[in-house]
Design a protein around this motif. Sequence first.
Motif, mmCIF file in Angstrom:
data_model
loop_
_atom_site.group_PDB
_atom_site.id
_atom_site.type_symbol
_atom_site.label_atom_id
_atom_site.label_comp_id
_atom_site.label_asym_id
_atom_site.label_seq_id
_atom_site.Cartn_x
_atom_site.Cartn_y
_atom_site.Cartn_z
ATOM 1 N N LYS A 228 -10.923 -10.791 -75.918
ATOM 2 C CA LYS A 228 -10.848 -10.864 -74.436
ATOM 3 C C LYS A 228 -10.475 -9.184 -74.120
ATOM 4 O O LYS A 228 -10.353 -8.344 -75.115
ATOM 5 C CB LYS A 228 -9.651 -11.428 -74.504
ATOM 6 C CG LYS A 228 -9.658 -13.336 -74.519
ATOM 7 C CD LYS A 228 -8.031 -13.279 -74.147
ATOM 8 C CE LYS A 228 -7.747 -14.833 -74.442
ATOM 9 N NZ LYS A 228 -6.730 -15.706 -74.593
ATOM 10 N N ALA A 229 -10.564 -9.176 -73.098
ATOM 11 C CA ALA A 229 -10.476 -7.897 -72.232
ATOM 12 C C ALA A 229 -9.318 -7.158 -71.788
ATOM 13 O O ALA A 229 -8.848 -7.808 -70.140
ATOM 14 C CB ALA A 229 -11.790 -6.905 -71.860
ATOM 15 N N VAL A 230 -8.567 -6.391 -71.511
ATOM 16 C CA VAL A 230 -7.645 -5.398 -70.506
ATOM 17 C C VAL A 230 -8.419 -4.287 -69.758
ATOM 18 O O VAL A 230 -9.123 -3.260 -70.427
ATOM 19 C CB VAL A 230 -6.551 -5.309 -70.934
ATOM 20 C CG1 VAL A 230 -5.835 -4.560 -69.233
ATOM 21 C CG2 VAL A 230 -5.995 -6.824 -70.830
ATOM 22 N N VAL A 231 -8.644 -4.401 -67.603
ATOM 23 C CA VAL A 231 -9.298 -3.261 -68.044
ATOM 24 C C VAL A 231 -8.346 -2.614 -66.557
ATOM 25 O O VAL A 231 -7.839 -3.089 -66.211
ATOM 26 C CB VAL A 231 -10.206 -2.813 -66.557
ATOM 27 C CG1 VAL A 231 -10.895 -2.131 -66.210
ATOM 28 C CG2 VAL A 231 -11.418 -3.587 -67.523
ATOM 29 N N GLU A 232 -7.799 -1.122 -67.597
ATOM 30 C CA GLU A 232 -6.594 -0.074 -66.443
ATOM 31 C C GLU A 232 -7.549 0.810 -65.649
ATOM 32 O O GLU A 232 -8.057 1.917 -65.979
ATOM 33 C CB GLU A 232 -5.675 0.124 -68.248
ATOM 34 C CG GLU A 232 -4.595 1.025 -66.837
ATOM 35 C CD GLU A 232 -3.353 1.934 -68.042
ATOM 36 O OE1 GLU A 232 -3.201 2.574 -67.493
ATOM 37 O OE2 GLU A 232 -3.510 0.853 -69.190
ATOM 38 N N VAL A 233 -7.253 0.221 -64.478
ATOM 39 C CA VAL A 233 -7.451 0.840 -63.368
ATOM 40 C C VAL A 233 -6.723 2.021 -62.885
ATOM 41 O O VAL A 233 -5.479 2.108 -62.888
ATOM 42 C CB VAL A 233 -7.703 -0.167 -62.291
ATOM 43 C CG1 VAL A 233 -8.799 0.897 -61.017
ATOM 44 C CG2 VAL A 233 -9.055 -0.849 -63.072
ATOM 45 N N VAL B 200 -10.512 -11.552 -69.433
ATOM 46 C CA VAL B 200 -10.827 -10.220 -68.965
ATOM 47 C C VAL B 200 -9.320 -10.418 -68.062
ATOM 48 O O VAL B 200 -9.506 -10.969 -66.971
ATOM 49 C CB VAL B 200 -11.973 -9.958 -68.086
ATOM 50 C CG1 VAL B 200 -12.109 -8.389 -67.722
ATOM 51 C CG2 VAL B 200 -12.947 -10.077 -68.935
ATOM 52 N N LEU B 201 -8.639 -9.131 -67.752
ATOM 53 C CA LEU B 201 -7.182 -9.022 -66.998
ATOM 54 C C LEU B 201 -7.534 -7.592 -66.619
ATOM 55 O O LEU B 201 -8.617 -6.547 -66.864
ATOM 56 C CB LEU B 201 -6.513 -9.422 -67.374
ATOM 57 C CG LEU B 201 -5.924 -10.827 -67.536
ATOM 58 C CD1 LEU B 201 -4.411 -10.451 -68.017
ATOM 59 C CD2 LEU B 201 -5.798 -11.654 -66.614
ATOM 60 N N ASN C 119 -2.583 -11.127 -72.137
ATOM 61 C CA ASN C 119 -3.881 -11.545 -72.014
ATOM 62 C C ASN C 119 -4.369 -11.686 -74.076
ATOM 63 O O ASN C 119 -5.015 -12.083 -74.759
ATOM 64 C CB ASN C 119 -4.502 -12.007 -71.909
ATOM 65 C CG ASN C 119 -5.979 -10.771 -71.230
ATOM 66 O OD1 ASN C 119 -5.644 -9.625 -71.827
ATOM 67 N ND2 ASN C 119 -6.875 -11.028 -71.428
ATOM 68 N N ALA C 120 -3.675 -11.645 -74.294
ATOM 69 C CA ALA C 120 -3.235 -10.185 -75.746
ATOM 70 C C ALA C 120 -4.774 -9.936 -75.955
ATOM 71 O O ALA C 120 -5.456 -10.970 -77.446
ATOM 72 C CB ALA C 120 -2.718 -11.828 -76.922
#
Length: 150
Positions: free
Chosen positions: A32-37, A75-76, A85-86
């Motif tokens: 899973k992925a987190v995208v920090e913008v 993906v968040l 989402n760990a």
Amino acid sequence: MTTELLFYHLETRPLEAVLPVLLEKTLQRGWKAVVEVGSSERLEALDAALWTYADDSFLPHGVVSGNHQDAGQPVLLTTGAENPNAAQVRFFVDRAVPRQSDGYERFVYMFNGHDPDAVTEARGIWRQLKDTYMLTYWQQDENGRWSKKA
């Protein structure tokens, strides 16, 4: 285990073209992925771009909302430091700066090679974090392919 930190120097293709491909590869690995913008405005634009980047592909994603449904998203997108989402991979885009590694396999820091301030910031982050993470540097060639430079 040391978290990997990959620097992606965007030169020939924009973030909106590169990020979806990297996110798809992340999901193919079962991560899973987190995208920090870096800003709320860019988060909205990136959210829209991920829905429409290709006619023949679907990239499931959501924007962090603070509710229990965030945990199920592969993906968040966020402007904050959370990881609801760990996710195993955290992307830092549009001047978001890496600052933590708990629970992540990999960090991906993407910066615009046509923005002198972004390049200067990336160099500073590299120097600051070189003793903390396993760093690699990837640069686009004229055809948009990636080559490992460091």
